[in-house]
Design an enzyme around this catalytic site. Structure first.
Site: not given
Ligand code: PAF
Length: 275
Positions: A55, A168, A204
């Site tokens: 992040h 993802d 996470s």
């Molecule tokens: O990737 C994530 O953390 C979640 O799927 C998102 C894009 C914040 C949507 O809740």
């Protein structure tokens, strides 16, 4: 707590503060009043919290490329097909806000369920093909939850650019295509997966790995990056104690999802690599 989290926390403590405390909005009507006053480019990093170095890399890129950076921290229940998975999802809001400050985030939105889903989830964004494959094939309703909440967040933030991690990858493709399909005026920016030194993709969920699970977890990345066939990778992972959802090579990438049981927790890991 995983080693990456400990390293992440130490890095946060050691990093100089930017001197800018982000403004935090729990109420969406307050946020919208502030949004209406902003002039300048906006970068957006949507998250579910429990922030880690992956992040941080999205936030750093947004801060570098935009005049304002908005971070959302919202643990979105509609994308969890398994209530137990939602229950054990790590929540570290105080630490997340410290990281946001360290990295120079301007605004954090932490909405409440009743505001996000004032319609009671009556309206949903459905994709009818790719969302039923790979992770969608194993998590019914997952991508409808993701696309719906991302559509809401993008409408609330009206960013110029929104940043998503390539870990993802299926999620990134679906969000990119949704924005194109609905003529949404936002650039969806894919960002390289950040990994632990042993190759494990930052997530996470890694916080829920115990010592034995953490030691085994990097096997996933090692095997999907090998010359073995999908079937051979799947068998090798099962032999290493993983419960494999899928190993699939398509469109120039190999996609993987597999779980490890750590005490009373099932930790689902996903990853993908270019072929
Ligand atoms: O990737 C994530 O953390 C979640 O799927 C998102 C894009 C914040 C949507 O809740």
């Amino acid at each position: 707590m995983s080693t990456s989290m400990i390293a992440g926390a130490a890095a946060i403590a050691a990093a100089p503060k930017t001197g800018k405390t982000p403004r935090v909005f729990e109420r969406l009507d307050d946020w919208l009043l502030t949004r209406a006053t902003l002039e300048g480019s906006i970068g957006f990093v949507p998250t579910m919290g429990a922030l880690h170095a992956g992040h941080a890399s999205l936030i750093e890129r947004s801060v570098a490329e935009n005049e304002f950076t908005v971070l959302s921290i919202y643990l979105n229940p509609t994308q969890f097909n398994n209530p137990k998975d939602l229950e054990v999802y790590p929540q570290t809001l105080t630490r997340d806000l410290e990281l946001a400050e360290t990295l120079g985030v301007d605004f954090v939105i932490t909405p409440r369920f009743d505001d996000m889903y004032a319609d009671g989830y009556r309206f949903q964004v459905d994709e009818t093909r790719f969302s039923a494959e790979l992770c969608g094939g194993h998590r019914p309703g997952h991508f409808t939850g993701v696309l719906t909440v991302v559509m809401k967040l993008l409408n609330l933030v009206r960013a110029d650019r929104a940043y998503f991690g390539e870990k993802d990858y299926q999620q990134y493709l679906l969000i990119r295509d949704m924005c194109a399909a609905f003529f949404m005026d936002v650039e969806i920016v894919p960002c390289t997966t950040v990994r632990e030194p042993d190759g494990l993709a930052m997530s996470s969920r890694n916080e829920n790995l115990d010592t034995a699970g953490r030691a085994r977890a990097a096997t996933l990345n090692r095997l999907i990056g090998s010359d073995l066939s999908d079937e051979e990778v799947s068998r090798a992972l099962a032999d290493a104690g993983f419960d494999v959802d899928y190993i699939v090579s398509r469109d120039g990438r190999r996609f993987a999802a597999a779980s490890l049981t750590c005490g009373d927790r099932v930790v689902r890991l996903i990853d993908n690599v270019p072929l």
